[in-house]
Design a protein around this motif. Structure first.
Motif, PDB file in Angstrom:
ATOM      1  N   UNK A  37       0.775  -1.142   0.044  1.00 50.48           N
ATOM      2  CA  UNK A  37      -0.153   0.050  -0.021  1.00 50.48           C
ATOM      3  C   UNK A  37       1.035   1.210   0.045  1.00 50.48           C
ATOM      4  N   UNK A  38       1.889   1.312   0.692  1.00 54.66           N
ATOM      5  CA  UNK A  38       2.805   2.474   0.922  1.00 54.66           C
ATOM      6  C   UNK A  38       3.599   2.510  -0.313  1.00 54.66           C
ATOM      7  N   UNK A  39       3.950   1.560  -1.158  1.00 52.92           N
ATOM      8  CA  UNK A  39       4.412   1.629  -2.488  1.00 52.92           C
ATOM      9  C   UNK A  39       3.395   2.149  -3.521  1.00 52.92           C
ATOM     10  N   UNK A  40       2.192   1.723  -3.559  1.00 55.62           N
ATOM     11  CA  UNK A  40       1.294   2.153  -4.582  1.00 55.62           C
ATOM     12  C   UNK A  40       1.066   3.546  -4.240  1.00 55.62           C
ATOM     13  N   UNK A  41       1.102   4.146  -3.105  1.00 49.88           N
ATOM     14  CA  UNK A  41       0.592   5.458  -2.785  1.00 49.88           C
ATOM     15  C   UNK A  41       1.625   6.200  -3.269  1.00 49.88           C
ATOM     16  N   UNK A  42       2.976   5.826  -2.949  1.00 48.84           N
ATOM     17  CA  UNK A  42       4.259   6.642  -3.321  1.00 48.84           C
ATOM     18  C   UNK A  42       4.285   6.506  -4.938  1.00 48.84           C
ATOM     19  N   UNK A  43       3.889   5.603  -5.552  1.00 46.80           N
ATOM     20  CA  UNK A  43       3.628   5.714  -7.179  1.00 46.80           C
ATOM     21  C   UNK A  43       2.761   6.585  -7.515  1.00 46.80           C
ATOM     22  N   UNK A  44       1.445   6.378  -6.849  1.00 51.45           N
ATOM     23  CA  UNK A  44       0.364   7.701  -7.221  1.00 51.45           C
ATOM     24  C   UNK A  44       0.846   9.112  -7.082  1.00 51.45           C
ATOM     25  N   UNK A  45       1.388   9.447  -6.036  1.00 50.68           N
ATOM     26  CA  UNK A  45       2.066  10.726  -5.602  1.00 50.68           C
ATOM     27  C   UNK A  45       2.883  11.163  -6.824  1.00 50.68           C
ATOM     28  N   UNK A  46       4.037  10.285  -7.220  1.00 49.22           N
ATOM     29  CA  UNK A  46       4.815  10.711  -8.004  1.00 49.22           C
ATOM     30  C   UNK A  46       4.129  10.865  -9.798  1.00 49.22           C
ATOM     31  N   UNK A  47       3.253   9.997 -10.002  1.00 51.53           N
ATOM     32  CA  UNK A  47       2.664  10.321 -11.153  1.00 51.53           C
ATOM     33  C   UNK A  47       1.874  11.738 -11.195  1.00 51.53           C
ATOM     34  N   UNK A  48       1.115  11.965 -10.016  1.00 46.53           N
ATOM     35  CA  UNK A  48       0.349  13.231 -10.019  1.00 46.53           C
ATOM     36  C   UNK A  48       1.244  14.486 -10.098  1.00 46.53           C
ATOM     37  N   UNK A  49       2.666  14.133  -9.383  1.00 48.58           N
ATOM     38  CA  UNK A  49       3.673  15.355  -9.653  1.00 48.58           C
ATOM     39  C   UNK A  49       4.014  15.459 -11.185  1.00 48.58           C
ATOM     40  N   UNK A  50       4.138  14.387 -11.936  1.00 53.71           N
ATOM     41  CA  UNK A  50       4.600  14.407 -13.044  1.00 53.71           C
ATOM     42  C   UNK A  50       3.705  14.830 -14.049  1.00 53.71           C
ATOM     43  N   UNK A  51       2.291  14.588 -13.936  1.00 52.50           N
ATOM     44  CA  UNK A  51       1.252  14.995 -14.779  1.00 52.50           C
ATOM     45  C   UNK A  51       0.389  16.111 -14.194  1.00 52.50           C
ATOM     46  N   UNK A  52       1.055  16.819 -13.474  1.00 50.87           N
ATOM     47  CA  UNK A  52       0.347  17.911 -12.859  1.00 50.87           C
ATOM     48  C   UNK A  52      -0.354  18.939 -13.622  1.00 50.87           C
ATOM     49  N   UNK A  53       0.332  19.310 -14.607  1.00 47.88           N
ATOM     50  CA  UNK A  53      -0.298  20.361 -15.476  1.00 47.88           C
ATOM     51  C   UNK A  53      -1.308  19.779 -16.281  1.00 47.88           C
ATOM     52  N   UNK A  54      -1.281  18.456 -16.780  1.00 45.61           N
ATOM     53  CA  UNK A  54      -2.261  17.904 -17.595  1.00 45.61           C
ATOM     54  C   UNK A  54      -3.324  17.624 -16.578  1.00 45.61           C
ATOM     55  N   UNK A  55      -3.159  17.248 -15.544  1.00 47.74           N
ATOM     56  CA  UNK A  55      -4.400  17.088 -14.480  1.00 47.74           C
ATOM     57  C   UNK A  55      -5.076  18.118 -14.194  1.00 47.74           C
ATOM     58  N   UNK A  56      -4.378  19.547 -14.110  1.00 45.44           N
ATOM     59  CA  UNK A  56      -4.928  20.796 -14.106  1.00 45.44           C
ATOM     60  C   UNK A  56      -5.934  21.188 -15.034  1.00 45.44           C
ATOM     61  N   UNK A  57      -5.339  20.885 -16.333  1.00 48.36           N
ATOM     62  CA  UNK A  57      -6.093  21.541 -17.671  1.00 48.36           C
ATOM     63  C   UNK A  57      -7.345  20.615 -17.563  1.00 48.36           C
ATOM     64  N   UNK A  58      -7.050  18.932 -17.378  1.00 51.50           N
ATOM     65  CA  UNK A  58      -8.528  18.273 -17.396  1.00 51.50           C
ATOM     66  C   UNK A  58      -9.209  18.651 -16.202  1.00 51.50           C
ATOM     67  N   UNK A  59      -9.094  19.068 -15.178  1.00 51.15           N
ATOM     68  CA  UNK A  59     -10.170  19.205 -14.090  1.00 51.15           C
ATOM     69  C   UNK A  59     -10.893  20.808 -14.572  1.00 51.15           C
ATOM     70  N   UNK A  60     -10.015  21.622 -15.178  1.00 51.99           N
ATOM     71  CA  UNK A  60     -10.646  23.009 -15.450  1.00 51.99           C
ATOM     72  C   UNK A  60     -11.635  22.813 -16.373  1.00 51.99           C
ATOM     73  N   UNK A  61     -11.258  21.885 -17.483  1.00 55.20           N
ATOM     74  CA  UNK A  61     -12.105  21.852 -18.589  1.00 55.20           C
ATOM     75  C   UNK A  61     -13.497  21.319 -18.048  1.00 55.20           C
ATOM     76  N   UNK A  62     -13.410  20.169 -17.287  1.00 52.71           N
ATOM     77  CA  UNK A  62     -14.445  19.476 -16.473  1.00 52.71           C
ATOM     78  C   UNK A  62     -15.254  20.325 -15.693  1.00 52.71           C
ATOM     79  N   UNK A  63     -14.911  21.309 -14.932  1.00 54.59           N
ATOM     80  CA  UNK A  63     -15.528  22.334 -14.075  1.00 54.59           C
ATOM     81  C   UNK A  63     -16.161  23.356 -14.956  1.00 54.59           C
ATOM     82  N   UNK A  64     -15.442  23.640 -16.070  1.00 56.12           N
ATOM     83  CA  UNK A  64     -15.809  24.668 -16.887  1.00 56.12           C
ATOM     84  C   UNK A  64     -17.194  24.204 -17.609  1.00 56.12           C
ATOM     85  N   UNK A  65     -17.056  22.829 -18.184  1.00 57.28           N
ATOM     86  CA  UNK A  65     -18.369  22.409 -18.650  1.00 57.28           C
ATOM     87  C   UNK A  65     -19.481  21.964 -17.766  1.00 57.28           C
ATOM     88  N   UNK A  66     -18.952  22.021 -16.569  1.00 58.31           N
ATOM     89  CA  UNK A  66     -20.088  21.435 -15.442  1.00 58.31           C
ATOM     90  C   UNK A  66     -20.656  23.094 -15.188  1.00 58.31           C
TER      91      UNK A  66
END
Length: 82
Positions: A37-66
């Protein structure tokens, strides 16, 4: 006689408790799960940091559509309109 039976029951209970404690301390499956579980959480955090801009863009477009759909629904221009 009753005292002797009680002592035997206490001894039986003690030996069962000792065996269960031994099994508990020798069982390592829980530790492996925690490490996984600790390893999987670490991987998820690293992926979130790596794809931070893409995730922010996706969330912004989703919330704008909503937000746009909510405004349309309040103004009466939604798909389920009159």
């Amino acid at each position: 006689m009753a005292q002797r039976m009680m002592m035997q029951q206490i001894m039986l209970f003690g030996s069962m408790a000792k065996r269960k404690l031994g099994e508990l301390f020798s069982d390592e499956r829980g530790e492996v799960n925690i490490v996984a579980i600790v390893v999987l959480i670490g991987i998820a955090v690293l992926l979130a940091l790596f794809f931070k801009e893409q995730i922010q863009g996706l969330l912004e477009s989703l919330f704008n559509a909503i937000r746009g759909n909510a405004v349309d629904a309040v103004n009466g221009g939604g798909a389920g309109g009159e």
